[in-house]
Design an enzyme around this catalytic site. Structure first.
Site, PDB file in Angstrom:
ATOM      1  N   SER A 169      12.577  10.245 -12.894  1.00 29.54           N
ATOM      2  CA  SER A 169      13.270  10.890 -11.773  1.00 29.54           C
ATOM      3  C   SER A 169      13.795  12.266 -12.174  1.00 29.54           C
ATOM      4  O   SER A 169      14.249  12.463 -13.295  1.00 29.54           O
ATOM      5  CB  SER A 169      14.452  10.009 -11.339  1.00 29.54           C
ATOM      6  OG  SER A 169      15.320  10.735 -10.487  1.00 29.54           O
ATOM      7  N   HIS A 174      10.870   4.677  -0.051  1.00 23.30           N
ATOM      8  CA  HIS A 174      12.008   4.913  -0.951  1.00 23.30           C
ATOM      9  C   HIS A 174      12.797   3.612  -1.169  1.00 23.30           C
ATOM     10  O   HIS A 174      14.026   3.618  -1.257  1.00 23.30           O
ATOM     11  CB  HIS A 174      12.913   5.994  -0.351  1.00 23.30           C
ATOM     12  CG  HIS A 174      13.573   6.886  -1.356  1.00 23.30           C
ATOM     13  ND1 HIS A 174      13.241   8.203  -1.523  1.00 23.30           N
ATOM     14  CD2 HIS A 174      14.575   6.660  -2.238  1.00 23.30           C
ATOM     15  CE1 HIS A 174      14.000   8.745  -2.450  1.00 23.30           C
ATOM     16  NE2 HIS A 174      14.826   7.826  -2.910  1.00 23.30           N
ATOM     17  N   THR A 220       8.775  14.104  -4.113  1.00 25.79           N
ATOM     18  CA  THR A 220       9.366  13.190  -3.129  1.00 25.79           C
ATOM     19  C   THR A 220       9.594  13.950  -1.829  1.00 25.79           C
ATOM     20  O   THR A 220      10.272  14.974  -1.802  1.00 25.79           O
ATOM     21  CB  THR A 220      10.674  12.596  -3.679  1.00 25.79           C
ATOM     22  OG1 THR A 220      10.337  11.869  -4.851  1.00 25.79           O
ATOM     23  CG2 THR A 220      11.344  11.681  -2.670  1.00 25.79           C
ATOM     24  N   TYR A 245      12.236  16.662  -7.141  1.00 20.85           N
ATOM     25  CA  TYR A 245      12.956  17.033  -5.924  1.00 20.85           C
ATOM     26  C   TYR A 245      12.897  18.545  -5.843  1.00 20.85           C
ATOM     27  O   TYR A 245      13.189  19.235  -6.825  1.00 20.85           O
ATOM     28  CB  TYR A 245      14.414  16.565  -5.981  1.00 20.85           C
ATOM     29  CG  TYR A 245      14.600  15.125  -5.527  1.00 20.85           C
ATOM     30  CD1 TYR A 245      14.163  14.708  -4.270  1.00 20.85           C
ATOM     31  CD2 TYR A 245      15.216  14.188  -6.341  1.00 20.85           C
ATOM     32  CE1 TYR A 245      14.319  13.395  -3.848  1.00 20.85           C
ATOM     33  CE2 TYR A 245      15.392  12.868  -5.925  1.00 20.85           C
ATOM     34  CZ  TYR A 245      14.938  12.486  -4.680  1.00 20.85           C
ATOM     35  OH  TYR A 245      15.093  11.191  -4.259  1.00 20.85           O
ATOM     36  N   LYS A 305       5.082  11.617  -2.603  1.00 21.85           N
ATOM     37  CA  LYS A 305       5.716  10.289  -2.561  1.00 21.85           C
ATOM     38  C   LYS A 305       6.569  10.182  -1.301  1.00 21.85           C
ATOM     39  O   LYS A 305       7.494  10.979  -1.107  1.00 21.85           O
ATOM     40  CB  LYS A 305       6.604  10.115  -3.794  1.00 21.85           C
ATOM     41  CG  LYS A 305       7.459   8.852  -3.795  1.00 21.85           C
ATOM     42  CD  LYS A 305       8.207   8.699  -5.109  1.00 21.85           C
ATOM     43  CE  LYS A 305       8.977   7.405  -5.197  1.00 21.85           C
ATOM     44  NZ  LYS A 305      10.224   7.383  -4.433  1.00 21.85           N
TER      45      LYS A 305
HETATM   46  C1  LIG Z   1      18.617   3.086  -7.592  1.00 20.32           C
HETATM   47  C2  LIG Z   1      17.402   3.817  -7.097  1.00 20.32           C
HETATM   48  C3  LIG Z   1      17.263   5.156  -7.379  1.00 20.32           C
HETATM   49  C4  LIG Z   1      16.141   5.836  -6.924  1.00 20.32           C
HETATM   50  N1  LIG Z   1      15.983   7.131  -7.281  1.00 20.32           N
HETATM   51  C5  LIG Z   1      14.894   7.794  -6.884  1.00 20.32           C
HETATM   52  C6  LIG Z   1      14.686   9.141  -7.278  1.00 20.32           C
HETATM   53  O1  LIG Z   1      15.473   9.716  -8.001  1.00 20.32           O
HETATM   54  N2  LIG Z   1      13.580   9.754  -6.806  1.00 20.32           N
HETATM   55  C7  LIG Z   1      12.673   9.135  -5.999  1.00 20.32           C
HETATM   56  O2  LIG Z   1      11.694   9.738  -5.590  1.00 20.32           O
HETATM   57  N3  LIG Z   1      12.836   7.848  -5.633  1.00 20.32           N
HETATM   58  C8  LIG Z   1      13.914   7.174  -6.069  1.00 20.32           C
HETATM   59  N4  LIG Z   1      14.063   5.878  -5.717  1.00 20.32           N
HETATM   60  C9  LIG Z   1      13.006   5.180  -4.951  1.00 20.32           C
HETATM   61  C10 LIG Z   1      11.979   4.532  -5.913  1.00 20.32           C
HETATM   62  O3  LIG Z   1      11.212   5.506  -6.549  1.00 20.32           O
HETATM   63  C11 LIG Z   1      11.020   3.599  -5.195  1.00 20.32           C
HETATM   64  O4  LIG Z   1      10.461   4.275  -4.101  1.00 20.32           O
HETATM   65  C12 LIG Z   1      11.655   2.292  -4.709  1.00 20.32           C
HETATM   66  O5  LIG Z   1      12.690   1.894  -5.575  1.00 20.32           O
HETATM   67  C13 LIG Z   1      10.592   1.210  -4.637  1.00 20.32           C
HETATM   68  O6  LIG Z   1      11.136   0.051  -4.121  1.00 20.32           O
HETATM   69  P1  LIG Z   1      11.610  -1.215  -4.995  1.00 20.32           P
HETATM   70  O7  LIG Z   1      12.941  -0.834  -5.574  1.00 20.32           O
HETATM   71  O8  LIG Z   1      11.697  -2.280  -3.966  1.00 20.32           O
HETATM   72  O9  LIG Z   1      10.591  -1.474  -6.064  1.00 20.32           O
HETATM   73  C14 LIG Z   1      15.175   5.171  -6.154  1.00 20.32           C
HETATM   74  C15 LIG Z   1      15.330   3.812  -5.860  1.00 20.32           C
HETATM   75  C16 LIG Z   1      16.425   3.131  -6.333  1.00 20.32           C
HETATM   76  C17 LIG Z   1      16.544   1.661  -6.034  1.00 20.32           C
HETATM   77  C1  LIG Z   2      20.499  10.549  -6.578  1.00 14.45           C
HETATM   78  C2  LIG Z   2      19.696   9.910  -5.489  1.00 14.45           C
HETATM   79  C3  LIG Z   2      19.626  10.746  -4.276  1.00 14.45           C
HETATM   80  C4  LIG Z   2      18.336   9.545  -5.974  1.00 14.45           C
HETATM   81  C5  LIG Z   2      17.585   8.734  -5.005  1.00 14.45           C
HETATM   82  O1  LIG Z   2      16.503   9.122  -4.655  1.00 14.45           O
HETATM   83  C6  LIG Z   2      18.079   7.491  -4.510  1.00 14.45           C
HETATM   84  O2  LIG Z   2      19.210   7.083  -4.829  1.00 14.45           O
HETATM   85  O3  LIG Z   2      17.373   6.835  -3.749  1.00 14.45           O
END
Ligand SMILES: Cc1cc2nc3c(=O)[nH]c(=O)nc-3n(C[C@H](O)[C@H](O)[C@H](O)COP(=O)(O)O)c2cc1C
Ligand SMILES: CC(C)CC(=O)C(=O)O
Length: 416
Positions: A112, A305, A173, A147, A281
């Protein structure tokens, strides 16, 4: 919050259960939440249960080979790690632990932008593991999730750094012009403990400010801003007051830094300034998949997401077929994330046509369980389940998995 007894983890569900017992509420809620009513969060998993497998028999499944390629790189399996921000909230080794586990397993990890370890230190940790000892020729693979900042100089500097560090693709993203509304983070007044930072932006000259999300009262590392979850903010003395802040600090950070004007011309701009392949994404529709292919991206990650952005959108496994149909024959690799928790989920995603399935929260649950060992455990559990599912469905290698291995609904096909 009631603390449940720990479980010996033999599934991702067990790891999640255990994380619920160990993580501070501030971190747990941040990790587990979806947006608003969390309808899409739930549906991501439910939709896999609605699909049924169609196994083939008598196929000599004594040897299972899960190796595959992602944008030309051979990895051990189509099971990959989605980008999740702020992994040090789960375990102090954070992204370094995840990188070592990914490298050991010869799997693909997306880091990330908002990691609590820098892009350089993360990939370096992965390199502590020997990369060249796999008989199958599979190697670890690191991609970087981007991002796009309002400040394009910041964005471009980050791209240059990750190119130099050895990341092999940029995953942009595109579903976060603003942050989805995650109610628990508002209630908990989410803060990142003061001894952590968004490590890619901590250089003194950086114009990126993290002031909104850092907990300056916490230098030691308690990641719990509040251990209650009753809709009220709790101050240090334990007194309660009505919630006055209506927006989470993360949402405020996104508003201050991330560019909501982002559009297709920006994707073209990123492509024009880097030789790295670009994956978008957050695609959920055929219309956008076509536009992505027209712009010339190398990959599409079908993602909502993890149900954290627009609540009420389709589960990703339900959106996958229209995206695949839209880019058929265009040379674009299509991946999926969201709700993948079991080996059979991976099999279903691949049977519908995904090239790889990415895991978000399961990796965080592994990290919370036992750092690098915990992530290794999470990856091994789902890998073993996937291999077993392949064998029981009559598939020895990834190319054997096809559309006929899965169907919607419970009605048997009448005649072929
Ligand atoms: C705690 C958390 C933080 C995330 N942070 C990011 C991020 O920084 N950038 C991003 O593109 N997606 C982020 N995502 C989305 C994940 O990349 C992904 O799309 C998603 O977690 C997939 O679903 P799952 O948790 O059910 O496997 C985040 C998801 C979670 C749960
Ligand atoms: C710091 C957050 C905005 C990162 C993210 O993509 C998320 O929490 O889903």
């Amino acid at each position: 919050m009631s603390r449940l007894p720990q479980q010996v983890p033999i599934s991702i569900a067990d790891l999640e259960h255990n994380a619920h017992t160990t993580l501070a509420l501030n971190a747990l809620d941040y990790y587990r939440s979806g947006a608003n009513d969390m309808q899409t969060l739930k549906d991501n998993q439910d939709a896999y249960s609605r699909l049924r497998l169609r196994p083939r028999i008598l196929r000599d499944v004594s040897k299972i080979d899960t190796t595959t390629t992602l944008l030309g790189h051979k990895v051990s399996s189509p099971i990959c790690i989605a980008p999740t921000a702020m992994q040090r909230l789960a375990n102090d080794a954070g992204e370094k632990a995840t990188a070592r586990a990914a490298a050991n397993a010869k799997k693909c990890m997306i880091l990330s932008s908002w990691s609590t370890t820098s892009a350089e230190d993360t990939i370096e940790a992965g390199r502590e593991v020997p990369w060249d000892q796999s008989a199958s020729g599979a190697l670890p693979l690191f991609w970087f999730q981007l991002y796009v900042y309002k400040d394009r100089v910041v964005t471009e500097q980050l791209i240059r750094r990750v190119e130099k560090a050895g990341y092999k693709a940029l995953v942009i993203t595109v579903d976060t012009p603003f942050l989805g509304r995650r109610l628990a983070d508002v209630r908990n007044v989410f803060k990142l403990p003061g001894h952590m930072s968004m490590a890619n932006f901590e250089n003194k000259d950086s114009k990126v400010t993290m002031a909104t999300i850092l907990d300056h009262n916490d230098e030691e590392g308690s990641s719990a801003a509040s251990d209650n979850n009753d809709g009220l903010n709790h101050d240090k003395a334990g007194a309660t007051k009505k919630v006055v802040r209506q927006e989470s600090s993360l949402a405020a950070y996104v508003v201050s830094q991330i560019d909501p004007t982002l559009n297709w011309s920006d994707i073209a701009w990123v492509r024009s300034i880097t030789k790295l392949p670009v994956v978008v994404k957050g695609v959920l529709t055929a219309e956008d998949a076509k536009l992505a292919a027209d712009i010339g991206v190398e990959g599409i990650l079908v993602s909502n997401h993890g149900g954290r952005q627009l609540d009420g959108v389709l589960a990703t496994i339900d959106a996958l077929p229209e995206v695949l149909e839209a880019v058929k024959g265009r040379g674009v690799e299509v991946y999926i994330d969201g709700g993948v928790r079991k080996g059979t989920d991976v099999l279903k995603a691949l049977a519908l046509g995904a090239k790889a399935a990415f895991l978000g929260r399961p990796i965080l649950w592994g990290l919370a369980h036992d750092g690098e060992e915990g992530v290794t455990l999470a990856l091994n559990l789902i890998q073993q389940e996937f291999e077993l599912a392949m064998a029981l469905a009559g598939c020895c290698k990834i190319e054997d998995i096809n559309r006929d291995h899965v169907q919607h609904g419970t009605t048997a096909r009448s005649r072929l």
